[in-house]
Write an enzyme that holds these catalytic residues in place. Structure first.
Site, PDB file in Angstrom:
ATOM      1  N   GLY A  51       0.844  -1.187   0.000  1.00  0.00           N
ATOM      2  CA  GLY A  51       0.000   0.000   0.000  1.00  0.00           C
ATOM      3  C   GLY A  51       0.874   1.230   0.000  1.00  0.00           C
ATOM      4  CB  CYS A  82       5.384  -3.994   0.012  1.00  0.00           C
ATOM      5  SG  CYS A  82       6.090  -2.386  -0.323  1.00  0.00           S
ATOM      6  CE1 TYR A  83       1.303   1.181   5.467  1.00  0.00           C
ATOM      7  CE2 TYR A  83      -0.357  -0.558   5.463  1.00  0.00           C
ATOM      8  CZ  TYR A  83       0.118   0.656   5.945  1.00  0.00           C
ATOM      9  OH  TYR A  83      -0.604   1.329   6.906  1.00  0.00           O
ATOM     10  CG  HIS A 169       5.960  -5.834  -4.587  1.00  0.00           C
ATOM     11  ND1 HIS A 169       4.694  -5.621  -4.094  1.00  0.00           N
ATOM     12  CD2 HIS A 169       6.672  -4.733  -4.282  1.00  0.00           C
ATOM     13  CE1 HIS A 169       4.637  -4.434  -3.523  1.00  0.00           C
ATOM     14  NE2 HIS A 169       5.828  -3.865  -3.621  1.00  0.00           N
ATOM     15  CD  GLU A 171       2.843  -8.470  -5.259  1.00  0.00           C
ATOM     16  OE1 GLU A 171       3.661  -9.179  -4.633  1.00  0.00           O
ATOM     17  OE2 GLU A 171       2.645  -7.271  -4.972  1.00  0.00           O
ATOM     18  CB  SER A 222     -20.292  -6.412 -26.561  1.00  0.00           C
ATOM     19  OG  SER A 222     -19.334  -7.251 -25.916  1.00  0.00           O
ATOM     20  N   GLY A 223     -19.675  -9.019 -28.291  1.00  0.00           N
ATOM     21  CA  GLY A 223     -18.621  -9.544 -29.140  1.00  0.00           C
ATOM     22  C   GLY A 223     -17.386  -9.820 -28.303  1.00  0.00           C
ATOM     23  N   GLY A 224     -17.371  -9.285 -27.081  1.00  0.00           N
ATOM     24  CA  GLY A 224     -16.281  -9.529 -26.151  1.00  0.00           C
ATOM     25  C   GLY A 224     -16.486 -10.839 -25.412  1.00  0.00           C
ATOM     26  CB  VAL A 225     -14.036 -13.092 -23.822  1.00  0.00           C
ATOM     27  CG1 VAL A 225     -13.362 -12.332 -22.713  1.00  0.00           C
ATOM     28  CG2 VAL A 225     -14.023 -14.585 -23.543  1.00  0.00           C
ATOM     29  CG  ASP A 226     -15.541 -10.017 -19.634  1.00  0.00           C
ATOM     30  OD1 ASP A 226     -14.736 -10.964 -19.761  1.00  0.00           O
ATOM     31  OD2 ASP A 226     -15.223  -8.900 -19.212  1.00  0.00           O
ATOM     32  CB  SER A 227     -21.334  -9.862 -22.763  1.00  0.00           C
ATOM     33  OG  SER A 227     -20.699  -9.712 -24.018  1.00  0.00           O
ATOM     34  CE  LYS A 371     -11.240  -9.851 -20.606  1.00  0.00           C
ATOM     35  NZ  LYS A 371     -12.445  -9.037 -20.886  1.00  0.00           N
TER      36      LYS A 371
END
Ligand code: XMP
Length: 515
Positions: A51, A82-83, A169, A171, A222-227, A371
């Site tokens: 943070g 870290c923090y 870090h 990650e 929409s054409g995107g992967v999520d919807s 994602k």
């Protein structure tokens, strides 16, 4: 779960993602979570994120005492990063101070003991550092287990509890053995067994929807992967007869994107698919508009209207709609940051539909997933690879890649240029190696020569970035020969373009998109 306490570092979501990549379920919780809320996450191990604050400053984020005491008294495995590392040291009686120089970037970590957290990693390894405050003194119960030239206490452990802190870090990909260190903490220190596999979890979500839902659902794809993935999950749960899919062509999509979306829907067995071509309406409303925020507002409002109108029409003709499917993913739902609270946000275009058809319930099959996890699920559900591997594409589409006014001519140019750039990136293998790669149309014309003639045509900017999460990004340093080839194709094949510029700014200060 593995509970990641979010102290406002840009890396909190990244920690949670990495933990999941190692097949342990993780959730992000606000740093000031109450003990009740904390226990609701059924934590088996805890990570304190980084943070931006300084722990010795009045009002800096700290966990509630009851939570910290619970962790310590119950001997829960705890890792501070870290923090978080400084916080644990300080809460257990150590001292943190500001140093006169920051340690930023790659450092060489020297491991001092054969601690399980460093199992399988060399005595000397590269780690990513980003700090100015440092732990400068440890109490009796804590001991140093690794140092760098700059930070004596680069990592510590508790002598009797499964409590660790690392200043670097793990990650971040630049930390050579970061993944191994996190895995060691979870398996060897916390004794957890990897048991979270995203495809299995998605299958559980679908069975749960099957039990819970009865009635018709509406979804905008929409054409995107999520919807699309959200739609397929609901389709698997309630059947193709009960899901109604609307695809709105805004005119701001890429070449053949609507066609491809409709074909994919058909292949996936959707029966009730409704195509709305609203491209004229969008173009009309955008005429003469140059302000970026105004453009975005108009597009969002128009989309909401068009979708709501179709929804109302379907509701009149078919009726019985009970659910509205939304492709919200985990980071959209959990705002990161020290003040972030878990909030379910209804997308603005869905609010309009909710008003049009009262009583609809929002269904979000992807609200638990990141994602990269959605991509895995999509693949397991048979969504074509071309869509699964697709780079992010903004909601307002090509409109935010045309600087200034959107016109039919500019859209034609950008659509063709976008197709060429995508083709070349896919062919060369760079597509998978970068976060996004696209041309943007700068609404300036410059002088050039084509053949023997002077030309006066548009300039395109090529934007190619590397990123983990789009919060920060760096421009991709691609080979000149490849860029040269792409630029040649653009000026030769796209009428109206005589110059290609390569964008060499990072985010920040630039954004990824142009508007
Ligand atoms: P910026 O331009 O802010 O973009 O650096 C960060 C990421 O978000 C995407 N983006 C959007 N996605 N609706 C979306 O769904 C939007 O309005 C939007 N604007 C930007 C962008 O492509 C990048 O990946």
């Amino acid at each position: 779960s593995v509970a990641v306490l979010d102290f406002g570092g840009q890396y909190a979501h990244l920690i949670a993602r990495r933990v999941r990549e190692l097949n342990f379920y993780s959730v992000l919780v606000p740093y000031d979570v109450t003990l009740d809320e904390f226990l609701q996450a059924s934590p088996l191990a805890v990570i304190f994120s980084g943070g931006p604050a300084s722990i010795y400053v009045e009002g800096s984020p700290k966990p509630r005492r009851e939570v910290f005491e619970y962790i310590i008294n119950n001997r829960m495995p705890l890792l501070g990063i870290c923090y978080g590392h400084q916080l644990i040291a300080s809460m257990l009686g150590g001292r943190v101070a500001r140093k006169d120089k920051a340690e930023y970037g790659l450092s060489v970590l020297r491991v001092l003991t054969g601690d399980p957290i460093f199992h399988g990693t060399p005595a000397s390894q590269r780690v990513w550092m980003s700090h100015r405050d440092a732990v400068v003194w440890l109490p009796e119960e804590l001991e140093v287990i690794a140092s760098t030239d700059y930070s004596e206490v680069a990592a510590f452990r508790h002598k009797t509890l499964p409590v660790y802190g690392v200043q670097f870090h793990p990650e971040v990909r630049h930390t050579e053995y970061g993944r191994v260190i996190l895995d060691n903490f979870l398996r060897r220190v916390a004794g957890l067994k990897p048991n979270w596999f995203v495809e299995d979890v998605a299958a559980e979500v679908i069975s749960d929807l099957r039990r819970r839902l009865s009635g018709k659902a509406l979804v905008a794809v929409s054409g995107g992967v999520d919807s699309l993935t959200a739609a397929v999950m609901v389709q698997r749960a309630i059947g193709s007869d009960n899901i109604y899919v609307v695809h709105v062509n805004t005119g701001l999509l890429r070449e053949s994107e609507s066609d491809r979306t409709l074909k994919t829907l058909e292949k996936l067995g959707f029966k009730n698919v409704f195509y709305v071509d609203a491209s004229r309406l969008f173009l009309e409303r955008l005429r003469g508009v140059t302000d970026p925020e105004e453009k975005r507002r108009i597009i969002a409002k128009t989309f909401a209207e068009v979708f709501a109108e179709k929804a109302l029409e379907l509701n009149r003709k078919v009726g019985g709609f009970k659910y509205l499917v939304q492709g919200t993913i985990y980071p959209d739902r959990v705002e990161s940051g020290a003040t972030g609270k878990a909030t379910a946000r209804i997308k603005s275009h869905h609010n309009v539909v909710m008003e049009a058809i009262p009583g609809l319930e929002i269904v979000e099959p992807l609200s638990e997933f990141y994602k990269d996890e959605v991509r895995k699920i999509a693949r397991s559900l048979g969504i074509p690879d071309e869509i699964v591997t697709q780079h992010p594409f903004p909601g307002p589409g090509l409109a935010v890649r045309i600087v200034g006014e959107v016109t039919e001519e500019k859209l034609r140019i950008l659509r063709k240029a976008t197709r060429i750039v995508e083709e070349e990136f896919r062919k060369s293998g760079f597509y998978e190696r970068v976060w996004q790669a696209f041309p943007a149309l700068l609404s300036i014309r410059t002088v050039g020569v084509k053949g023997d003639e002077r030309s006066y045509e548009y300039a395109l900017a090529l934007r190619v970035v590397e990123s983990e999460d789009a919060m920060t990004a760096s421009f991709a340093k691609l080979p000149w020969e490849f860029l040269e080839h792409v630029a040649e194709r653009l000026v030769n094949e796209v009428e109206g373009v005589n110059r290609v510029l390569y964008d060499i700014t990072h985010k920040p200060p630039a954004t990824i998109e142009f508007e």
